[in-house]
Design an enzyme around this catalytic site. Structure first.
Site, short mmCIF file in Angstrom:
data_model
loop_
_atom_site.label_atom_id
_atom_site.label_comp_id
_atom_site.label_asym_id
_atom_site.label_seq_id
_atom_site.Cartn_x
_atom_site.Cartn_y
_atom_site.Cartn_z
N SER A 258 0.83 -1.22 0.00
CA SER A 258 0.00 0.00 0.00
C SER A 258 0.86 1.26 0.00
CB SER A 258 -0.94 0.00 1.21
OG SER A 258 -1.90 -1.03 1.11
N HIS B 252 -4.35 4.17 7.78
CA HIS B 252 -4.27 4.36 6.33
C HIS B 252 -4.72 5.77 5.97
CE1 HIS B 252 -3.31 0.70 3.91
NE2 HIS B 252 -3.36 0.16 5.12
#
Length: 441
Positions: free
Chosen positions: A281, A316
């Site tokens: 990610s 995130h």
């Protein structure tokens, strides 16, 4: 040209191995001392860490014919490399180029019969080294070195780059010399981050932004120029915040092991694969670091009562630039087709799980609905009108799942990954935080 960044850190690297500050503890990327290898032929700086970094990234230095030193500081000049070369019995000629402060450190490391040519340069010089034209420019750096630090304007054919480390805000003579250059790539040092009271001849984030603005105003940096920040230290904020700040200048942080290829068409569709905590990610986000606006398609959704999942989602979100728009959805085909700004989709595994839930695959095993969804997704991925990056789990390398449902998910995700990869310009496999670019079939 192909420029392999052997290091993108300051003298002490980032993280500093003796430091426990927030920046060092949160660092997801390890950066060594700044240096670069061009076309396996030309070295831009060669500090003590550079030779080993080349080996780490699968390169040999036996084809290097030119070494360009910017100045005599120890993190840029590792003369032991010349002795290493001598021990192999190398017989090919080597140009060692740089200001007097750098060359004086190297001369005693060369045997009397070594085919090494020392070329002392100063700002204003214009030299030819094999296929390369090298213009020598003044740096604002190194009063303790006799003020002879230099920067390099390097071109080969139509490709042209600016190697600008170490330096503070550029001297007027250098700004005048690079005006209208229209560089393919600029590697500009940015050492001190938010620490603006350092009193040294280096850039911090505000002065970096000002220098990039000057380069844009003069035509040295143009729309297609890749502006890469190097010589980064722990005085900078964490990677995500740094990426967002640099993006405001149309720049991005460099990463050790990264290959920059000026003029190469940018991949419009990229698939990033990896296992758990492989860095997939973070790498995907880095690919879009220079974009002012990104639509982040989060397919994991909200899981009521799952505090661990909520914390993952919070972390995130916290590391994404504020200018990015987050869309929680599993209707990704529609979002891809309608995209007007770059898209980051994270991730295919949670999207597939949601579609299998929607079609009650776990109850009756019928796959017609999921297969139609996959077909639609692949078509939308192919038709996406913007730059798009997708993240997916690589689940085929572990043990065989004990349950039939696990085996079914693994098989379907493998099929989905393969189909998306076939429609992508670039496919990257992340292993222990290191990107491996997979060749096309």
């Amino acid at each position: 040209m192909e420029i392999l960044l052997l290091g993108t850190g300051s003298a002490d690297g980032w993280p500093n191995p003796f430091c426990r500050c927030d920046s060092c503890r949160s660092a997801e990327v390890v950066r060594g001392q700044t240096a670069a290898l061009v076309d396996d032929v030309l070295l831009l700086d060669c500090g003590p860490e550079a030779p080993r970094a080349a080996v780490r990234y699968g390169r040999s230095l036996d084809t290097v014919r030119h070494i360009l030193f910017t100045h005599g500081h120890w993190d840029h000049v590792g003369p032991m490399a010349l002795l290493m070369r001598h021990w192999t019995g190398a017989g090919a000629p080597l140009d060692v180029v740089g200001p007097a402060s750098a060359l004086v450190l190297c001369r005693d490391w060369v045997g009397p019969d070594d085919p090494v040519r020392f070329v002392e340069v100063a700002p204003g010089d214009d030299v030819r080294l094999g296929d390369y034209r090298v213009r020598v420019l003044a740096a604002a750096h190194g009063s303790d070195l006799g003020a002879d630090a230099v920067l390099y304007d390097v071109s080969r054919g139509a490709d042209r780059i600016f190697w600008a480390t170490d330096t503070g805000p550029l001297p007027d003579a250098t700004l005048a010399a690079v005006a209208g250059a229209g560089y393919d790539a600029v590697f500009l040092e940015e050492t001190f981050g938010n620490h603006t009271g350092h009193g040294t001849e280096h850039h911090d984030l505000p002065s970096f932004a000002a220098t990039v603005a000057q380069l844009r105003a003069s035509g040295a940096v143009v729309e297609g120029t890749d502006v890469v920040a190097v010589h980064l230290s722990h005085h900078n904020p964490n990677e995500v915040e740094l990426t967002a700040v640099l993006a405001d200048s149309g720049a991005r942080p460099g990463r050790d092991g990264e290959v920059v290829t000026p003029g190469q068409r940018r991949a419009t569709r990229t698939l990033v694969l990896g296992g758990v905590r492989s860095g997939k990610s973070a790498h995907a986000e880095g690919l879009l670091a220079g974009e002012a606006k990104v639509t982040y398609l989060a397919t994991g959704g909200v899981r009521e009562g799952d505090t661990e999942w909520a914390e993952r989602v919070r972390l995130h979100r916290a590391r994404r630039p504020a200018s990015w728009q987050t869309v929680e959805t599993i209707e990704v085909a529609e979002a891809l087709r309608a995209a007007e700004s770059p898209v980051l989709l994270d991730c295919l595994g949670t999207w597939l799980t949601a579609r299998m839930d929607l079609h009650r695959v776990w109850d009756d095993g019928a796959l017609d609905g999921v297969n139609r969804d996959i077909d639609e997704f692949v078509d939308a991925w192919r038709a996406c009108p913007t730059v798009a990056v997708a993240v997916s789990n690589e689940v085929g390398s572990g043990v065989v799942p004990p349950a039939a449902s696990g085996r079914l998910f693994r098989d379907l995700l493998g099929v989905l990954n393969a189909r998306i990869a076939a429609e992508s310009d670039d496919v990257v496999l992340m292993v222990a935080g290191r990107p491996l670019r997979l060749p096309a079939q």
